[in-house]
Scaffold this motif. Structure first.
Motif, short mmCIF file in Angstrom:
data_model
loop_
_atom_site.label_atom_id
_atom_site.label_comp_id
_atom_site.label_asym_id
_atom_site.label_seq_id
_atom_site.Cartn_x
_atom_site.Cartn_y
_atom_site.Cartn_z
N PHE A 1 5.88 7.93 -8.02
CA PHE A 1 5.80 9.06 -7.09
C PHE A 1 4.49 9.81 -7.37
O PHE A 1 4.17 10.08 -8.53
N VAL A 2 3.77 10.14 -6.31
CA VAL A 2 2.51 10.89 -6.48
C VAL A 2 2.52 12.11 -5.57
O VAL A 2 2.85 12.01 -4.38
N PHE A 3 2.18 13.26 -6.15
CA PHE A 3 2.14 14.52 -5.42
C PHE A 3 0.77 15.14 -5.64
O PHE A 3 0.32 15.26 -6.78
N MET A 4 0.08 15.51 -4.55
CA MET A 4 -1.25 16.11 -4.68
C MET A 4 -1.41 17.27 -3.71
O MET A 4 -1.08 17.15 -2.52
N PRO B 1 2.93 8.81 -0.90
CA PRO B 1 2.40 9.96 -1.63
C PRO B 1 2.52 11.25 -0.80
O PRO B 1 2.30 11.24 0.41
N ASP B 2 2.88 12.32 -1.49
CA ASP B 2 3.05 13.62 -0.84
C ASP B 2 1.74 14.39 -1.05
O ASP B 2 1.48 14.91 -2.13
N ILE B 3 0.92 14.42 0.00
CA ILE B 3 -0.44 14.98 -0.14
C ILE B 3 -0.68 16.03 0.94
O ILE B 3 -0.32 15.82 2.09
N TRP C 1 -8.44 16.37 6.95
CA TRP C 1 -8.73 16.12 5.54
C TRP C 1 -7.56 15.40 4.89
O TRP C 1 -7.74 14.49 4.08
N THR C 2 -6.34 15.83 5.22
CA THR C 2 -5.15 15.24 4.61
C THR C 2 -5.04 13.76 4.96
O THR C 2 -4.75 12.93 4.09
N GLU C 3 -5.28 13.43 6.23
CA GLU C 3 -5.22 12.03 6.65
C GLU C 3 -6.20 11.18 5.84
O GLU C 3 -5.86 10.10 5.35
N ARG C 4 -7.42 11.69 5.71
CA ARG C 4 -8.44 10.96 4.96
C ARG C 4 -8.02 10.80 3.50
O ARG C 4 -8.11 9.72 2.93
N ALA C 5 -7.53 11.92 2.92
CA ALA C 5 -7.15 11.90 1.51
C ALA C 5 -6.05 10.88 1.26
O ALA C 5 -6.06 10.17 0.25
N LYS C 6 -5.10 10.76 2.19
CA LYS C 6 -3.99 9.82 2.01
C LYS C 6 -4.54 8.40 1.89
O LYS C 6 -4.13 7.63 1.02
#
Lengths: 391, 237
Positions: free
Chosen positions: B160-163, B49-51, B68-73
C-alpha cells in the motif's frame, strides 16, 4: 518619514502579491454547468471534483448508506424528474442519520439524510429540497465558495501582515473575523439562489408550489421548540428563517401551476413507510423530546400508520419521564394496540411502564402478550424473569 | 535605536529560519521482529496508490490539483515497478473483482481498514501518542480476513502506498519571503507519504515506512523515482 515610506512599499508589495495569487475566476463569474459537462483537468474545479470523488468512493462502501434498491430508485426518480438532462450527472446516496439535511457535492454526489425523509409530508416537499440541491450543483456553488474562501484567505494574510508590520496584532484578528463572516454571508446568498432554483424546478415538474415553504415552517417550529439549543451545523448554514418562509410563500402566491398541482403523497408514503420505524428509532436516540414531539405531531396529523406512530409517542413519554408521562405513555401504547397495527414491542414497553407504576396484573398481561407475539424475541428470558417477579 | 536594530535583525533571522526549517528528508522504517527476508520470489500486489497533490495558496488554502495528481500517479506507479522489479519480487497490479459486488465490498472494506490502521501507525507508533500496551513493539495487523485478497489476486503480499504532496504557489513563496522580513515564519509545501507491506496469510503489517520531505516533487519522473526509492529503501524483499 523613512519608516512610513518603507511601510508604503510593504503595502504595495503585498497588494501585488495578493493580486497575482488570486487565480482564474472571481466569485460570481461562473456559468451554469451544462448537462454532462466535466471540468478541464488543469482547472481548480477539477481539483475539487477529485477531492470529493475520494469522499464519494468512501461513501459508497459506508455502512451508513441505505442500500435498499426500491428506496434508492424512488429518490433517484424524483431527482431525474426535477433535473431533466442533468439526471445522469447526479448520484443519490441515502444516508441513515436522524438529522434533517441534504448535501450536494460539486461533482454531483447528492446525499439525502433519512432525517429529511422522516420530516417531509409528501413528494412535493422532498422535491423542493432536492431541487434546492440540484440548484447548488447547476450553479457551481461549491466552486464559488472555494474561490471566495481562497481569495479571502489571501486578503486575510495581507491584512495580518500589514497589522503585524504596524505592530497592532489584535486588529488582524478583528479583520479575520470580518472576512470570515462575509464568507458565511456569501454562502447564504448561494442558499437564497438555490431556494429559487429549487422552487422553479419543483413547479416546472408539476408539484404544488405551496409545499416549498411548509418544510421550512416545520423546521422553524422545531428550532423554536428547542430554544435554539441545537448545535446543528445545518441550521448555521441553512437558517430556516421567517424571511425564507415568507419569500417562498410570496413566490407560491405569484405562481399559477400549469395543471393540477401534485403532492405525490401516496408514492412518497409507499416508498418511505417501510423505513419509518427505523428512522423514528434513530430520531428518538437524539433525546430531544421537544423537537421529536413536533415530528410525531406531523406524522399523526398525516394519518398514515397510526399504530406505529402511537407506539413512538408512548416511547417518547416513557423515555422523557416527566411528571404524568407514565400515564400518557400507557394511553399512547393502548391506543397503538387498539389500532391493531402496533409493532410487537408496544406490549413490552407497556409492560415496563405498568411494572414501574405497580399495576402488576396489567403488566403481566402486557408481557405475556409480547411473548405470544414474539416467542423467539432475543430478550425473552428477561421478560420471563419479569413475569416471575410480578407473580 | 541600536536596540531596535538588533531586535529587527533577530526577527528577520527567526523568520528566515522558519522558511528553511528542516530542509532534510526524513524516513523511518519499522518492521515486525519475526520478519525475515523470504528466500523465494514473492508475488506482491500493488494496491492502487492513494495520491493527492495540492497547491498551497498565499493565504494558506490547500487547492487540490487534478492534473498534477494524474501525472504523479503515473510517475509513482512507474517508479514502484522499477524499484520493486529490481528486488526479489514480482509486482502485479491490483484489480477489483468484476461482476461480484459482495466480493468487491469485502475488498473495499479491507482497503479502508488498511487506511485506518496505517493512520493509527502514524499517530501511535511514529507520533507522540504512544500506546502503552504496545511497549514500542511494531505488531499491527489487518487480521486474517485478508485471505480474500490473497485468493482473488493470487499474491503473497500487498503493498500500500500513500502520498500527499503540497507546493507553495508563487504568491505563497512571495508571502513567505515577505513575512520573513517582518519576522513571521510561514510554512511552505511539503511531501508526505507512507508505504506498508501486508502479509496476505496473516494480515500483519510486516514492514512500514514513512517519508517527510520538504523538497520532494512528484510532478516529474526523476524526483518521483527518487521519492519512491527513499520510501522503499529498506523494503526487505
Amino acid at each position: 518619514m523613512r519608516r512610513a515610506a518603507g511601510f508604503v512599499r510593504l503595502l504595495l508589495a503585498f497588494t501585488l502579491l495578493v493580486g497575482c495569487a488570486t487565480p482564474r475566476g472571481a466569485p460570481g463569474a461562473v456559468t451554469d454547468l451544462k448537462p454532462g459537462e466535466r471540468p478541464a483537468l488543469d482547472s481548480d474545479e477539477a481539483g475539487l471534483w477529485m477531492a470529493v470523488t475520494r469522499v464519494e468512493t468512501s461513501l459508497k462502501t459506508s455502512g451508513h448508506v441505505v442500500a435498499d434498491p426500491a428506496l434508492n430508485t424512488y429518490v433517484q426518480g424524483v431527482v431525474c424528474r426535477l433535473a431533466g438532462p442533468h439526471c445522469d450527472d447526479i448520484r443519490v446516496y441515502i444516508v441513515q442519520t436522524p438529522h434533517f439535511n441534504a448535501t450536494m457535492a460539486p461533482n454531483g454526489m447528492l446525499q439525502v439524510w433519512t432525517g429529511l425523509l422522516l420530516r417531509a409530508d409528501n413528494e412535493a416537499q422532498l422535491a423542493y429540497v432536492l431541487g434546492h440541491e440540484i440548484g447548488h450543483y447547476q450553479r457551481r456553488h461549491t466552486l464559488q465558495a472555494f474561490r471566495d474562501v481562497r481569495a479571502k484567505a489571501n486578503a486575510t494574510l495581507f491584512f495580518a501582515a500589514l497589522t503585524a508590520a504596524a505592530g497592532v496584532g489584535y486588529v488582524g484578528s478583528l479583520v479575520q473575523l470580518a472576512v470570515l463572516s462575509s464568507v458565511f454571508a456569501f454562502s447564504r446568498d448561494n442558499e437564497r439562489e438555490a431556494d429559487e432554483v429549487g422552487f422553479e424546478l419543483m413547479v416546472r415538474a408539476g408539484y404544488d408550489p405551496q409545499e416549498a415553504a411548509k418544510i421550512w415552517e416545520g423546521l422553524l417550529a422545531e428550532r423554536k421548540a428547542m430554544k435554539d439549543s441545537d448545535p446543528s451545523i445545518f441550521f448555521a448554514t441553512h437558517p430556516p428563517t421567517d424571511e425564507r418562509v415568507a419569500t417562498l410563500k410570496a413566490l407560491a402566491a405569484k405562481t399559477v401551476p400549469a395543471g393540477e398541482p401534485e403532492l405525490g403523497r401516496e408514492r412518497f408514503l409507499a416508498a418511505t413507510l417501510p423505513f419509518r420505524a427505523v428512522m423514528l428509532r434513530d430520531e428518538m436516540r437524539l433525546r430531544r423530546a421537544a423537537a421529536t414531539q413536533l415530528v410525531i405531531d406531523r406524522l399523526l396529523a398525516s394519518g398514515a400508520g397510526p399504530g406505529e406512530i402511537q407506539f413512538f409517542q408512548g416511547e417518547l413519554y416513557r423515555i422523557r419521564g416527566d411528571t404524568g408521562d407514565d400515564a400518557k405513555a400507557i394511553r399512547a401504547y393502548e391506543t397503538a394496540v387498539a389500532s391493531g397495527a402496533a409493532p410487537p414491542e408496544t406490549s413490552r414497553s407497556l409492560g415496563l411502564v405498568l411494572m414501574k407504576t405497580k399495576e402488576n396484573v396489567r403488566a403481566r398481561a402486557a408481557f405475556a402478550r409480547y411473548l405470544e407475539l414474539q416467542p423467539n424475541a432475543q430478550d425473552r428470558e428477561m421478560i420471563r424473569e419479569y413475569l416471575r417477579r410480578l407473580d | 535605536m541600536d536596540d531596535r536594530r538588533r531586535w529587527c535583525i533577530r526577527l528577520i533571522a527567526t523568520g528566515l529560519a522558519g522558511i528553511l526549517v528542516s530542509g532534510c528528508v526524513q524516513t523511518t522504517a519499522s518492521r515486525t521482529e519475526v520478519w525475515q527476508r523470504i528466500p523465494t520470489t514473492a508475488r506482491v500486489v500493488l494496491m492502487t496508490p492513494d495520491i493527492e497533490l495540492s497547491e498551497l495558496t498565499a493565504g494558506g488554502v490547500l487547492e487540490p490539483k487534478a492534473d498534477w495528481t494524474e501525472r504523479a500517479k503515473i510517475h509513482v506507479v512507474e517508479a514502484l515497478s522499477g524499484v520493486i522489479g529490481a528486488k526479489n519480487a514480482n509486482l502485479v497490479p491490483y484489480r477489483a473483482p468484476e461482476n461480484d459486488p459482495a466480493r468487491e465490498h469485502e475488498h473495499n472494506q479491507l482497503i479502508k481498514l488498511h487506511d485506518t490502521v496505517g493512520r493509527s501507525v502514524l499517530v501511535h507508533h511514529y507520533g507522540q501518542l504512544k500506546l502503552p500496551n504496545k511497549d514500542g513493539k511494531f505488531d499491527w495487523t489487518l487480521g486474517t480476513d485478508v485471505r480474500v485478497l490473497r485468493e482473488d489476486v493470487e499474491a503473497d503480499y500487498a503493498l500500500f502506498v500513500f502520498m500527499r504532496d503540497t507546493y507553495a504557489s508563487a504568491g505563497r513563496k512571495a508571502a513567505m519571503v515577505g513575512l520573513a522580513i517582518i519576522g513571521v515564519g510561514l510554512p511552505g509545501g511539503v511531501q508526505f507519504g507512507f508505504a506498508s507491506l501486508v502479509d496476505l496469510k496473516t494480515g500483519d503489517l510486516v514492514w512500514f515506512n514513512r517519508l517527510v520531505d520538504p523538497q520532494g516533487d512528484l510532478r516529474d519522473p526523476g524526483p518521483a523515482r527518487s521519492a519512491v526509492t527513499k520510501l522503499l529503501a529498506d523494503l526487505p524483499l
